[in-house]
Write a protein that holds these residues in place. Structure first.
Motif, PDB file in Angstrom:
ATOM      1  N   TYR A  82       0.828  -1.207   0.000  1.00  0.00           N
ATOM      2  CA  TYR A  82       0.000   0.000   0.000  1.00  0.00           C
ATOM      3  C   TYR A  82       0.868   1.264   0.000  1.00  0.00           C
ATOM      4  N   VAL A  83       1.825   1.312   0.931  1.00  0.00           N
ATOM      5  CA  VAL A  83       2.685   2.501   1.052  1.00  0.00           C
ATOM      6  C   VAL A  83       3.525   2.696  -0.205  1.00  0.00           C
ATOM      7  N   LEU A  84       4.164   1.634  -0.670  1.00  0.00           N
ATOM      8  CA  LEU A  84       5.060   1.750  -1.825  1.00  0.00           C
ATOM      9  C   LEU A  84       4.295   2.111  -3.090  1.00  0.00           C
ATOM     10  N   THR A  85       3.086   1.569  -3.248  1.00  0.00           N
ATOM     11  CA  THR A  85       2.257   1.903  -4.408  1.00  0.00           C
ATOM     12  C   THR A  85       1.862   3.378  -4.367  1.00  0.00           C
ATOM     13  N   ARG A  86       1.446   3.851  -3.188  1.00  0.00           N
ATOM     14  CA  ARG A  86       1.063   5.263  -3.048  1.00  0.00           C
ATOM     15  C   ARG A  86       2.231   6.197  -3.301  1.00  0.00           C
ATOM     16  N   GLU A  87       3.431   5.760  -2.942  1.00  0.00           N
ATOM     17  CA  GLU A  87       4.633   6.579  -3.154  1.00  0.00           C
ATOM     18  C   GLU A  87       5.118   6.511  -4.598  1.00  0.00           C
ATOM     19  N   GLY A  88       4.569   5.585  -5.378  1.00  0.00           N
ATOM     20  CA  GLY A  88       4.931   5.491  -6.788  1.00  0.00           C
ATOM     21  C   GLY A  88       6.145   4.622  -7.085  1.00  0.00           C
ATOM     22  N   TYR A  89       6.551   3.798  -6.134  1.00  0.00           N
ATOM     23  CA  TYR A  89       7.706   2.929  -6.364  1.00  0.00           C
ATOM     24  C   TYR A  89       7.292   1.665  -7.106  1.00  0.00           C
ATOM     25  N   GLU A  90       8.185   1.192  -7.950  1.00  0.00           N
ATOM     26  CA  GLU A  90       8.024  -0.095  -8.588  1.00  0.00           C
ATOM     27  C   GLU A  90       8.505  -1.124  -7.570  1.00  0.00           C
ATOM     28  N   HIS A  91       7.701  -2.124  -7.259  1.00  0.00           N
ATOM     29  CA  HIS A  91       8.125  -3.070  -6.230  1.00  0.00           C
ATOM     30  C   HIS A  91       7.605  -4.477  -6.478  1.00  0.00           C
ATOM     31  N   ASP A  92       8.270  -5.398  -5.823  1.00  0.00           N
ATOM     32  CA  ASP A  92       7.970  -6.807  -5.950  1.00  0.00           C
ATOM     33  C   ASP A  92       8.137  -7.417  -4.568  1.00  0.00           C
ATOM     34  N   ARG A  93       7.715  -8.676  -4.398  1.00  0.00           N
ATOM     35  CA  ARG A  93       7.818  -9.305  -3.080  1.00  0.00           C
ATOM     36  C   ARG A  93       8.186 -10.777  -3.202  1.00  0.00           C
ATOM     37  N   VAL A  94       9.019 -11.222  -2.286  1.00  0.00           N
ATOM     38  CA  VAL A  94       9.213 -12.651  -2.068  1.00  0.00           C
ATOM     39  C   VAL A  94       8.897 -12.904  -0.601  1.00  0.00           C
ATOM     40  N   ALA A  95       8.334 -14.087  -0.309  1.00  0.00           N
ATOM     41  CA  ALA A  95       7.877 -14.374   1.054  1.00  0.00           C
ATOM     42  C   ALA A  95       8.756 -15.404   1.750  1.00  0.00           C
ATOM     43  N   ASN A  96       9.894 -15.725   1.138  1.00  0.00           N
ATOM     44  CA  ASN A  96      10.727 -16.795   1.658  1.00  0.00           C
ATOM     45  C   ASN A  96      12.193 -16.392   1.531  1.00  0.00           C
ATOM     46  N   GLY A  97      12.958 -16.616   2.587  1.00  0.00           N
ATOM     47  CA  GLY A  97      14.369 -16.237   2.566  1.00  0.00           C
ATOM     48  C   GLY A  97      15.160 -16.901   1.452  1.00  0.00           C
ATOM     49  N   ALA A  98      14.820 -18.148   1.136  1.00  0.00           N
ATOM     50  CA  ALA A  98      15.554 -18.876   0.098  1.00  0.00           C
ATOM     51  C   ALA A  98      15.351 -18.266  -1.290  1.00  0.00           C
ATOM     52  N   ASP A  99      14.226 -17.586  -1.501  1.00  0.00           N
ATOM     53  CA  ASP A  99      13.932 -16.987  -2.804  1.00  0.00           C
ATOM     54  C   ASP A  99      14.533 -15.592  -2.966  1.00  0.00           C
ATOM     55  N   ALA A 100      15.039 -15.023  -1.880  1.00  0.00           N
ATOM     56  CA  ALA A 100      15.467 -13.621  -1.904  1.00  0.00           C
ATOM     57  C   ALA A 100      16.664 -13.357  -2.815  1.00  0.00           C
ATOM     58  N   MET A 101      17.772 -14.057  -2.617  1.00  0.00           N
ATOM     59  CA  MET A 101      18.978 -13.761  -3.402  1.00  0.00           C
ATOM     60  C   MET A 101      18.791 -13.966  -4.901  1.00  0.00           C
ATOM     61  N   PRO A 102      18.151 -15.071  -5.334  1.00  0.00           N
ATOM     62  CA  PRO A 102      17.916 -15.199  -6.780  1.00  0.00           C
ATOM     63  C   PRO A 102      17.099 -14.016  -7.334  1.00  0.00           C
ATOM     64  N   LYS A 103      16.095 -13.582  -6.581  1.00  0.00           N
ATOM     65  CA  LYS A 103      15.251 -12.467  -7.035  1.00  0.00           C
ATOM     66  C   LYS A 103      16.046 -11.158  -7.031  1.00  0.00           C
ATOM     67  N   ILE A 104      16.877 -10.955  -6.009  1.00  0.00           N
ATOM     68  CA  ILE A 104      17.693  -9.742  -5.934  1.00  0.00           C
ATOM     69  C   ILE A 104      18.669  -9.696  -7.110  1.00  0.00           C
ATOM     70  N   ARG A 105      19.304 -10.809  -7.409  1.00  0.00           N
ATOM     71  CA  ARG A 105      20.261 -10.847  -8.531  1.00  0.00           C
ATOM     72  C   ARG A 105      19.551 -10.648  -9.871  1.00  0.00           C
ATOM     73  N   GLU A 106      18.331 -11.153  -9.970  1.00  0.00           N
ATOM     74  CA  GLU A 106      17.561 -11.038 -11.214  1.00  0.00           C
ATOM     75  C   GLU A 106      17.058  -9.615 -11.428  1.00  0.00           C
ATOM     76  N   THR A 107      16.523  -8.983 -10.381  1.00  0.00           N
ATOM     77  CA  THR A 107      15.855  -7.686 -10.558  1.00  0.00           C
ATOM     78  C   THR A 107      16.721  -6.480 -10.219  1.00  0.00           C
ATOM     79  N   ARG A 108      17.843  -6.686  -9.504  1.00  0.00           N
ATOM     80  CA  ARG A 108      18.743  -5.582  -9.118  1.00  0.00           C
ATOM     81  C   ARG A 108      17.979  -4.397  -8.517  1.00  0.00           C
ATOM     82  N   PRO A 109      17.284  -4.606  -7.396  1.00  0.00           N
ATOM     83  CA  PRO A 109      16.506  -3.499  -6.809  1.00  0.00           C
ATOM     84  C   PRO A 109      17.424  -2.407  -6.242  1.00  0.00           C
ATOM     85  N   ASP A 110      16.896  -1.186  -6.163  1.00  0.00           N
ATOM     86  CA  ASP A 110      17.632  -0.086  -5.527  1.00  0.00           C
ATOM     87  C   ASP A 110      17.617  -0.257  -4.018  1.00  0.00           C
TER      88      ASP A 110
END
Length: 135
Positions: A25-53
């Motif tokens: 809700y907050v990130l959408t209202r602020e206009g940020y592009e965002h994504d979510r992972v709900a599991n620690g094991a999925d975090a690094m692959p997603k971070i390497r793939e999407t290169r978030p700020d």
């Protein structure tokens, strides 16, 4: 040149749906592009793939802890510009010190005020050249 908020990419690593929904809700209202992972094991692959700020990183996650993820981000030279904001329900001074020692750029205790979260995200995504006016 200052990037608009919509160009800034954020990855939320949070296993609790109600908190993830509040962050969404907050990130959408602020206009940020965002994504979510709900599991620690999925975090690094997603971070390497999407290169978030910025990575909004829960400490307590299934499979891999937020501390370990933070450490992995800091050990990867290709992610040196990725900011990490750690979130925990156990917001003790010791937890904060540990997170910052592992390379987190900020630390926020849950439950947090949405205003506090917004300010922390803005601070971490402010231009590094000081053009934001903060000293």
């Amino acid at each position: 040149m200052d990037e608009p908020a919509s160009r800034r990419r954020i990855l939320v690593v949070e296993d609790e749906d109600n908190i993830a929904m509040a962050l969404d809700y907050v990130l959408t209202r602020e206009g940020y592009e965002h994504d979510r992972v709900a599991n620690g094991a999925d975090a690094m692959p997603k971070i390497r793939e999407t290169r978030p700020d910025l990575v909004l990183l829960d400490v307590m996650l299934p499979e891999v802890s937020g501390y370990e993820i933070c450490q992995n981000i800091r050990m990867d030279p290709s992610l040196k510009d990725t900011k990490v904001l750690m979130m925990t329900a156990r917001g003790s001074a010791m937890e904060r010190r540990k997170g910052l020692a592992l390379g987190a750029d900020g630390f926020i205790a849950k439950p947090f005020e949405l205003k506090e979260l917004r300010e922390e995200v803005r601070r971490l995504l402010a231009p590094a050249d000081g053009a934001g006016g903060n000293v």
